[in-house]
Design a protein around this motif. Structure first.
Motif, short mmCIF file in Angstrom:
data_model
loop_
_atom_site.label_atom_id
_atom_site.label_comp_id
_atom_site.label_asym_id
_atom_site.label_seq_id
_atom_site.Cartn_x
_atom_site.Cartn_y
_atom_site.Cartn_z
N UNK A 103 1.62 6.51 -7.03
CA UNK A 103 0.58 7.35 -7.27
C UNK A 103 0.67 8.82 -7.29
N UNK A 104 1.37 9.17 -6.06
CA UNK A 104 1.55 10.53 -5.78
C UNK A 104 2.74 10.97 -6.90
N UNK A 127 0.74 -1.23 -0.05
CA UNK A 127 0.00 0.02 -0.10
C UNK A 127 0.87 1.35 0.02
N UNK A 128 1.95 1.20 0.66
CA UNK A 128 2.91 2.51 0.77
C UNK A 128 3.39 2.63 -0.42
N UNK A 149 3.31 9.90 -9.76
CA UNK A 149 2.79 10.18 -11.19
C UNK A 149 1.72 11.07 -11.36
N UNK A 150 1.03 11.54 -10.27
CA UNK A 150 0.22 12.54 -10.41
C UNK A 150 0.67 14.13 -10.43
N UNK A 151 1.94 14.05 -9.98
CA UNK A 151 2.31 15.67 -9.86
C UNK A 151 3.04 16.19 -11.24
N UNK A 152 2.80 15.30 -12.24
CA UNK A 152 3.33 15.98 -13.72
C UNK A 152 2.02 16.39 -14.50
#
Length: 103
Positions: free
Chosen positions: A97-98, A90-91, A100-103
């Motif tokens: 996910x965190x 989970x970590x 890949x979402x910053x781009x």
């Protein structure tokens, strides 16, 4: 004249009555840890859990107690490994996910 008496047997070769009821076999816990947590450790736990009642019926009270203890130990190990593995997963997924979402 001396007669040989095997260890753990009473007078006349008959085994002593069991000290109490059979120890818990932890079979349900072993099955749940196998299905939900950790397959290899859970299978080992199931094997030990299956030995408890047969050893007790055969008069191997110490063996039954040891098999019960081993079944419990392996169920705990399986549960801990499964929980730690799930937490790491989970970590790692959260970190991926965190990022890949910053781009």
């Amino acid at each position: 004249m001396s007669y040989y008496q095997p260890p753990g047997q009473g007078y006349g070769g008959y085994s002593a009555p069991p000290p109490q009821s059979p120890p818990p076999n932890h079979l349900v816990w072993a099955i749940l840890t196998t299905i939900l947590c950790c397959l290899p450790g859970g299978v080992v736990s199931i094997v030990y859990a299956a030995q408890v009642n047969s050893k007790w019926s055969a008069g191997d009270y110490q063996g039954a107690m040891k098999a019960s203890k081993n079944a419990k130990t392996w169920a705990i190990v399986s549960a801990v490994v499964g929980l730690v593995g799930s937490a790491i997963y989970l970590v790692a997924m959260f970190a991926l996910n965190s990022n890949s979402s910053s781009y």
